[in-house]
Motif scaffolding. Structure first.
Motif, mmCIF file in Angstrom:
data_model
loop_
_atom_site.group_PDB
_atom_site.id
_atom_site.type_symbol
_atom_site.label_atom_id
_atom_site.label_comp_id
_atom_site.label_asym_id
_atom_site.label_seq_id
_atom_site.Cartn_x
_atom_site.Cartn_y
_atom_site.Cartn_z
ATOM 1 N N PHE A 1 33.890 50.823 18.000
ATOM 2 C CA PHE A 1 33.109 50.887 16.747
ATOM 3 C C PHE A 1 32.533 49.526 16.355
ATOM 4 C CE2 PHE A 1 35.805 48.939 13.423
ATOM 5 C CZ PHE A 1 36.949 48.702 14.168
ATOM 6 N N LYS A 2 33.172 48.457 16.811
ATOM 7 C CA LYS A 2 32.667 47.120 16.480
ATOM 8 C C LYS A 2 31.316 46.857 17.149
ATOM 9 C CE LYS A 2 37.196 45.051 15.757
ATOM 10 N NZ LYS A 2 38.293 44.340 16.423
ATOM 11 N N ILE B 1 28.161 57.464 13.657
ATOM 12 C CA ILE B 1 29.424 58.036 13.167
ATOM 13 C C ILE B 1 30.566 57.036 13.368
ATOM 14 C CG2 ILE B 1 31.141 59.856 13.556
ATOM 15 C CD1 ILE B 1 28.706 61.667 14.437
ATOM 16 N N ARG B 2 30.644 56.443 14.558
ATOM 17 C CA ARG B 2 31.762 55.526 14.824
ATOM 18 C C ARG B 2 31.651 54.245 13.997
ATOM 19 N NH1 ARG B 2 32.012 56.746 21.332
ATOM 20 N NH2 ARG B 2 33.700 58.263 21.283
ATOM 21 N N LYS B 3 30.441 53.729 13.824
ATOM 22 C CA LYS B 3 30.268 52.520 13.000
ATOM 23 C C LYS B 3 30.767 52.774 11.585
ATOM 24 C CE LYS B 3 28.693 48.339 12.195
ATOM 25 N NZ LYS B 3 29.064 47.169 13.012
ATOM 26 N N GLU B 4 30.444 53.955 11.061
ATOM 27 C CA GLU B 4 30.790 54.233 9.665
ATOM 28 C C GLU B 4 32.234 54.652 9.452
ATOM 29 O OE1 GLU B 4 28.063 56.454 7.264
ATOM 30 O OE2 GLU B 4 26.328 55.433 8.125
ATOM 31 N N PHE B 5 32.829 55.324 10.448
ATOM 32 C CA PHE B 5 34.137 55.942 10.180
ATOM 33 C C PHE B 5 35.273 55.532 11.115
ATOM 34 C CE2 PHE B 5 30.886 59.017 8.670
ATOM 35 C CZ PHE B 5 31.185 58.958 7.319
ATOM 36 N N THR C 1 38.090 53.272 13.077
ATOM 37 C CA THR C 1 38.936 52.176 12.603
ATOM 38 C C THR C 1 39.549 51.414 13.760
ATOM 39 O OG1 THR C 1 40.717 53.796 12.514
ATOM 40 C CG2 THR C 1 39.602 53.292 10.445
ATOM 41 N N ASP C 2 39.273 51.860 14.993
ATOM 42 C CA ASP C 2 40.060 51.422 16.128
ATOM 43 C C ASP C 2 39.309 51.880 17.388
ATOM 44 O OD1 ASP C 2 43.531 51.476 16.491
ATOM 45 O OD2 ASP C 2 42.248 52.014 18.166
ATOM 46 N N ILE C 3 39.446 51.144 18.501
ATOM 47 C CA ILE C 3 38.740 51.567 19.723
ATOM 48 C C ILE C 3 39.217 52.939 20.188
ATOM 49 C CG2 ILE C 3 40.270 50.331 21.319
ATOM 50 C CD1 ILE C 3 37.683 49.794 23.028
ATOM 51 N N GLU C 4 40.469 53.258 19.904
ATOM 52 C CA GLU C 4 41.019 54.568 20.309
ATOM 53 C C GLU C 4 40.709 55.636 19.253
ATOM 54 O OE1 GLU C 4 45.112 55.337 22.198
ATOM 55 O OE2 GLU C 4 45.449 55.514 20.044
#
Ligand code: ATP
Ligand code: MG
Length: 139
Positions: free
Chosen positions: A93-94, A101-105, A107-110
């Motif tokens: 997400f970083k 979706i991943r950028k916004e929600f 919290t973790d690579i997994e």
């Protein structure tokens, strides 16, 4: 017309963003052709992620994927595999683009909220893992 498998992972279900994820699909012209909520067993998660079984994160990933219910969907539309991956954003997400979706929600690579098939062959395997032909609409 193409199909792909989408999963809202246990973290996404736990954050009450099932509707938010589906809204993004629908507002981007993607049709939901099949959908259900299930809670995977460890062997079922290991079978789904068999391509990753030599990776160091395999045990942790399959534990996470069995930690709560998930929503599995067949998405349908033109170029839907790539379209879905673009809406999801990068695995980490970083590194994901703004507005994904991943950028916004995530919290973790997994714990990155969603899964999406990455190619036609994996989509066919992954859809067949969860759905039979009678369960998939053809709209
Ligand atoms: P997915 O297959 O879930 O759509 P992806 O194709 O972006 O995601 P993959 O490389 O297929 O990513 O990895 C599958 C999943 O394994 C990732 O979504 C993430 O949950 C987890 N994962 C990937 N890389 C790592 C890592 N380095 N450490 C921990 N977990 C990871
Ligand atoms: Mg993948």
């Amino acid at each position: 017309m193409e199909r792909t498998l989408s999963i809202i992972k246990p973290d996404g279900v736990g954050k009450n963003i099932i509707g938010e994820v589906i809204r993004r699909f629908e507002t981007n012209g993607i049709k939901i052709a099949a959908m259900k909520m299930i809670h995977l067993t460890k062997p079922q998660a290991e079978g789904f992620y068999a391509v990753h079984k030599e990776r160091p994160f395999f045990g942790s990933l399959t534990d996470f994927m069995t930690s709560g219910p998930i929503v599995v969907m067949v998405l349908q539309g033109e170029d839907v595999i790539a379209k879905n991956r673009k809406l999801m954003g990068a695995t980490n997400f970083k590194e994901a683009e703004e507005g994904t979706i991943r950028k916004e929600f995530a919290t973790d690579i997994e714990k990155n909220v969603v899964h999406g098939s990455d190619a036609p062959e994996t989509a066919a395997f992954e859809i067949g893992y969860f759905f039979n032909d009678l369960e998939i609409q053809n709209r």
